[in-house]
Design a protein around this motif. Structure first.
Motif, PDB file in Angstrom:
ATOM      1  N   LEU A 172       4.771   0.035  -6.527  1.00  0.00           N
ATOM      2  CA  LEU A 172       3.785   0.765  -7.334  1.00  0.00           C
ATOM      3  C   LEU A 172       3.885   1.178  -9.185  1.00  0.00           C
ATOM      4  O   LEU A 172       2.828   1.874  -9.474  1.00  0.00           O
ATOM      5  N   THR A 173       3.017  -0.727  -8.613  1.00  0.00           N
ATOM      6  CA  THR A 173       1.775  -0.793 -10.122  1.00  0.00           C
ATOM      7  C   THR A 173       0.372  -0.218  -9.671  1.00  0.00           C
ATOM      8  O   THR A 173      -0.197   0.206 -10.672  1.00  0.00           O
TER       9      THR A 173
ATOM     10  N   GLN B 132       1.143  -0.965  -0.298  1.00  0.00           N
ATOM     11  CA  GLN B 132       0.254   0.078   0.100  1.00  0.00           C
ATOM     12  C   GLN B 132       1.315   1.279   0.031  1.00  0.00           C
ATOM     13  O   GLN B 132       0.532   2.314   0.532  1.00  0.00           O
ATOM     14  N   ALA B 133       2.135   1.227   0.570  1.00  0.00           N
ATOM     15  CA  ALA B 133       2.859   2.302   0.088  1.00  0.00           C
ATOM     16  C   ALA B 133       2.909   3.359  -1.133  1.00  0.00           C
ATOM     17  O   ALA B 133       2.574   2.328  -2.310  1.00  0.00           O
ATOM     18  N   GLN B 134       3.325   4.254  -1.494  1.00  0.00           N
ATOM     19  CA  GLN B 134       2.614   5.622  -2.504  1.00  0.00           C
ATOM     20  C   GLN B 134       4.065   5.848  -2.392  1.00  0.00           C
ATOM     21  O   GLN B 134       5.332   6.590  -1.534  1.00  0.00           O
ATOM     22  N   SER B 135       4.247   5.951  -4.185  1.00  0.00           N
ATOM     23  CA  SER B 135       5.353   6.414  -4.436  1.00  0.00           C
ATOM     24  C   SER B 135       5.349   7.495  -5.845  1.00  0.00           C
ATOM     25  O   SER B 135       4.720   6.641  -6.589  1.00  0.00           O
ATOM     26  N   ILE B 136       5.597   8.489  -5.377  1.00  0.00           N
ATOM     27  CA  ILE B 136       5.480   9.017  -6.870  1.00  0.00           C
ATOM     28  C   ILE B 136       6.708  10.313  -7.047  1.00  0.00           C
ATOM     29  O   ILE B 136       6.937  10.880  -6.253  1.00  0.00           O
ATOM     30  N   LEU B 137       6.676  10.425  -8.504  1.00  0.00           N
ATOM     31  CA  LEU B 137       7.800  11.288  -9.286  1.00  0.00           C
ATOM     32  C   LEU B 137       7.139  12.102  -9.842  1.00  0.00           C
ATOM     33  O   LEU B 137       7.051  12.085 -10.799  1.00  0.00           O
ATOM     34  N   VAL B 138       7.518  13.629  -8.988  1.00  0.00           N
ATOM     35  CA  VAL B 138       7.206  14.565 -10.085  1.00  0.00           C
ATOM     36  C   VAL B 138       7.997  15.604 -11.193  1.00  0.00           C
ATOM     37  O   VAL B 138       9.333  15.706 -10.112  1.00  0.00           O
TER      38      VAL B 138
END
Length: 435
Positions: free
Chosen positions: A307-308, A270-276
């Motif tokens: 990630l998916t 459930q962890a969340q990784s975001i690249l902007v």
């Protein structure tokens, strides 16, 4: 090399807000079956004390303890753990503890007062809580860093007693957790966990003393129990999955960025990784790094699912829009992996912790930079702050009226009290008015 299907969003798209809402959606503690189970455990521990606590501990942790006394860890055993771990591990814990302590010393608040012209004294007295409970996950999912991050600010604040609970499923003890407790000078360690441990801390039992506040991470049963006992005791927060948002100008090594995203994705699914980023070509480079490096992780399956299902690459028109997106998300961890992070910092409104520049990996903050790693998640950085010394201190208002001050303020209070039809309030103030 298999491609990891990470969501691609464009901040300039007309439906970006809808897509972002869908990306960020996460169901917090809301499982009715869990809530019912936790309510039953809380009620039994509250009414039966040690008897229920021992019964549930033996049941859930598969132990055979005959009394709670067996589950209270002597200080000598904690010191023994220091000799059982490697010298390298001990030094790392000691360095981290000292850095955490030194940082939190700067957060201490002092009592203050001022005297008005007529001699009336107003102020604030700052005192530490008497006793706090620290919940530490046990077994294979053990986090000695959590011991330091939760216990050290409490000690710096001047808390009289820190009581740590940590489950030992199947009798499995993590020596680094015990060693961290020794280094942090935790007063009492009891090997119980789950909702039953939260209940014991909140209500008190024959063995576990009632505390004023419960801090520390746990599973859904622990989080549900903390929410249920809030009001009887204070809690730190109801934490959601770990998060990272990286703002990059497209000039950092893409392998570094990929691994920074992994550092959260490997926590759990459930962890969340975001690249902007404003550079579409760079996003593609990071995608290549992800695809190449992900199979090298021991926790590849967990990170891949994270990630998916919850990860994203967001294309923005410039860094100003990147910060707008970041503020909208209010991430737990924000990396400003750009040439001049100081220029962006004043525009950052909402973030649990901010990691400045290309060389500041979020992982450093998890362990040894000094600032606390207990941070607001799920957008709560809009109104919450990292755990700190201030979470273990209370403030009491000080009012000491001079005779003249009591007379003048009494006139004001009288008018306001009678306006609220509270006669006794008014007359109490009026008695102090000078003729």
């Amino acid at each position: 090399m298999s491609k990891t299907p990470i969501k691609q969003l464009n901040a300039s798209a007309t439906d970006f807000e809808r897509q972002l809402d869908a990306l960020l959606a996460w169901e917090s503690v809301s499982d009715h079956a869990v809530a019912d189970t936790v309510a039953k455990i809380l009620a039994e521990v509250k009414s039966q004390g040690d008897e229920a606590l021992l019964r549930y501990t033996n049941q859930f942790d598969r132990l055979g303890a005959s009394s709670m006394a067996e589950l209270v860890i002597p200080k000598a055993r904690l010191q023994e753990a220091l000799s059982r771990i490697s010298e390298e591990q001990r030094q790392a814990l000691e360095v981290a503890a000292e850095r955490v302590r030194r940082y939190h010393e700067h957060q201490k608040q002092e009592s203050w007062s001022f005297t008005e012209a007529d001699g009336t004294v107003l102020g604030q007295q700052v005192t530490a809580m008497e006793r706090v409970g620290l919940y530490v996950p046990g077994g294979k999912a053990s986090y000695p860093s959590s011991v330091l991050m939760n216990a050290m600010p409490a000690k710096v604040a001047g808390v009289d007693e820190v009581v740590m609970v940590v489950p030992t499923p199947d009798g499995e003890v993590n020596e680094m957790v015990f060693a961290a407790a020794a280094i942090a000078d935790v007063d009492t360690v009891i090997t119980v966990g789950g909702a039953q441990a939260v209940a014991a801390l909140a209500y008190g039992t024959e063995t576990v003393p009632k505390v004023d506040k419960i801090v520390g991470p746990g599973n859904i049963f622990v989080a549900t129990a903390k929410r249920a006992v809030f009001g009887t005791v204070a809690i730190d927060m109801i934490a959601g999955p770990s998060e990272i948002l990286v703002v990059c100008d497209g000039k950092t090594n893409p392998d570094w960025i990929a691994m920074d995203l992994f550092s959260q994705a490997e926590h759990d699914e459930q962890a969340q990784s975001i690249l902007v980023c404003p550079d579409a070509d760079f996003l593609a480079q990071v995608q290549d790094s992800v695809d190449r490096l992900l199979p090298t992780l021991a926790r590849e399956a967990i990170a891949r699912q994270s990630l998916t299902e919850r990860g994203a690459f967001i294309l923005v028109k410039d860094l100003a829009q990147a910060i707008e997106v970041s503020n909208r998300i209010a991430p737990e961890h924000l990396e400003l992996s750009v040439e001049d992070p100081e220029a962006l910092l004043p525009q950052v409104r909402h973030a649990g912790a901010i990691f400045m520049g290309r060389h500041t990996a979020e992982a450093i903050g998890d362990y040894c930079a000094g600032p606390n790693h207990v941070l607001p998640t799920s957008g709560t950085a809009r109104f919450s702050s990292p755990l700190g010394v201030y979470d273990f201190q209370k403030r009491s208002s000080i009012i000491n009226c001079s005779p003249q001050g009591a007379s003048e303020l009494g006139k004001v209070a009288s008018v306001l009290a009678r306006g609220e039809s509270l006669e006794a309030h008014a007359r109490s103030a009026e008695y102090r008015i000078k003729d």
